[in-house]
Design a protein around this motif. Sequence first.
Motif, PDB file in Angstrom:
ATOM      1  N   GLU A  15       0.869  -1.166   0.000  1.00 44.88           N
ATOM      2  CA  GLU A  15       0.000   0.000   0.000  1.00 44.88           C
ATOM      3  C   GLU A  15       0.912   1.223   0.000  1.00 44.88           C
ATOM      4  O   GLU A  15       1.677   1.420   0.929  1.00 44.88           O
ATOM      5  N   TYR A  58       1.091   5.430  -0.471  1.00 50.11           N
ATOM      6  CA  TYR A  58       0.301   6.653  -0.435  1.00 50.11           C
ATOM      7  C   TYR A  58       1.205   7.851  -0.702  1.00 50.11           C
ATOM      8  O   TYR A  58       2.379   7.845  -0.344  1.00 50.11           O
ATOM      9  N   ILE A  59       0.622   8.868  -1.318  1.00 53.85           N
ATOM     10  CA  ILE A  59       1.289  10.150  -1.507  1.00 53.85           C
ATOM     11  C   ILE A  59       0.561  11.153  -0.606  1.00 53.85           C
ATOM     12  O   ILE A  59      -0.661  11.261  -0.663  1.00 53.85           O
ATOM     13  N   GLU A  60       1.325  11.849   0.214  1.00 53.94           N
ATOM     14  CA  GLU A  60       0.741  12.896   1.053  1.00 53.94           C
ATOM     15  C   GLU A  60       1.431  14.210   0.714  1.00 53.94           C
ATOM     16  O   GLU A  60       2.658  14.288   0.680  1.00 53.94           O
ATOM     17  N   TYR A  99      -3.231  16.613   1.534  1.00 60.86           N
ATOM     18  CA  TYR A  99      -3.912  15.753   0.569  1.00 60.86           C
ATOM     19  C   TYR A  99      -3.238  14.392   0.611  1.00 60.86           C
ATOM     20  O   TYR A  99      -2.016  14.293   0.640  1.00 60.86           O
ATOM     21  N   LYS A 100      -4.044  13.332   0.638  1.00 59.78           N
ATOM     22  CA  LYS A 100      -3.524  11.973   0.673  1.00 59.78           C
ATOM     23  C   LYS A 100      -4.120  11.201  -0.497  1.00 59.78           C
ATOM     24  O   LYS A 100      -5.334  11.229  -0.701  1.00 59.78           O
ATOM     25  N   ALA A 101      -3.264  10.521  -1.267  1.00 55.54           N
ATOM     26  CA  ALA A 101      -3.733   9.739  -2.416  1.00 55.54           C
ATOM     27  C   ALA A 101      -3.163   8.330  -2.338  1.00 55.54           C
ATOM     28  O   ALA A 101      -1.988   8.143  -2.037  1.00 55.54           O
ATOM     29  N   ASP A 102      -4.010   7.359  -2.613  1.00 56.75           N
ATOM     30  CA  ASP A 102      -3.606   5.958  -2.664  1.00 56.75           C
ATOM     31  C   ASP A 102      -3.065   5.686  -4.065  1.00 56.75           C
ATOM     32  O   ASP A 102      -3.769   5.883  -5.059  1.00 56.75           O
ATOM     33  N   CYS A 103      -1.815   5.228  -4.165  1.00 55.60           N
ATOM     34  CA  CYS A 103      -1.189   5.010  -5.472  1.00 55.60           C
ATOM     35  C   CYS A 103      -1.910   3.936  -6.290  1.00 55.60           C
ATOM     36  O   CYS A 103      -2.032   4.065  -7.507  1.00 55.60           O
ATOM     37  N   GLU A 114      -5.046   3.297  -6.259  1.00 57.04           N
ATOM     38  CA  GLU A 114      -6.248   3.951  -6.787  1.00 57.04           C
ATOM     39  C   GLU A 114      -5.884   4.838  -7.982  1.00 57.04           C
ATOM     40  O   GLU A 114      -6.610   4.873  -8.980  1.00 57.04           O
TER      41      GLU A 114
END
Length: 130
Positions: free
Chosen positions: A71, A73-75, A79-83, A85
């Motif tokens: 898992e 993630y970029i924060e 803002y947090k994004a699941d790679c 996704e």
Amino acid sequence: MATKKVKETVETVKNEAVEAAKKISKAAEPAVEAAKSTAKAAGTAAKSTAKAAGSAAKTAGKKIAAALIPEVYIEYANYKADCAELVERCKADFKSKHKSAAIHSCKLYIKPEDAMVYYVINDIADKIAL
């Protein structure tokens, strides 16, 4: 004279011992050959077993590695994004624009400061909003 008799006796005993050793050695040859053959077969079997075990361990390792889905993630700036996704969103965007194309390669370039995800799928570049 006694010394000569002792030397003759020693020589006789020595010769008899050599002859006995030769007889024992000759009698033991089939057992030695059988032991060598058995050891060679056991060595071959051990090598085969070790090779099979190594192959099985390698395959199991690959299966475990393939089953592992990290898992990521970029924060950035609250803002947090699941790679994962983001990958799926890029694939969906590509499929919506290129309906009949199969995906062979996929690269994502995430630029949080632009709030964009740039992607290259099958050597076709495009972008989506982060």
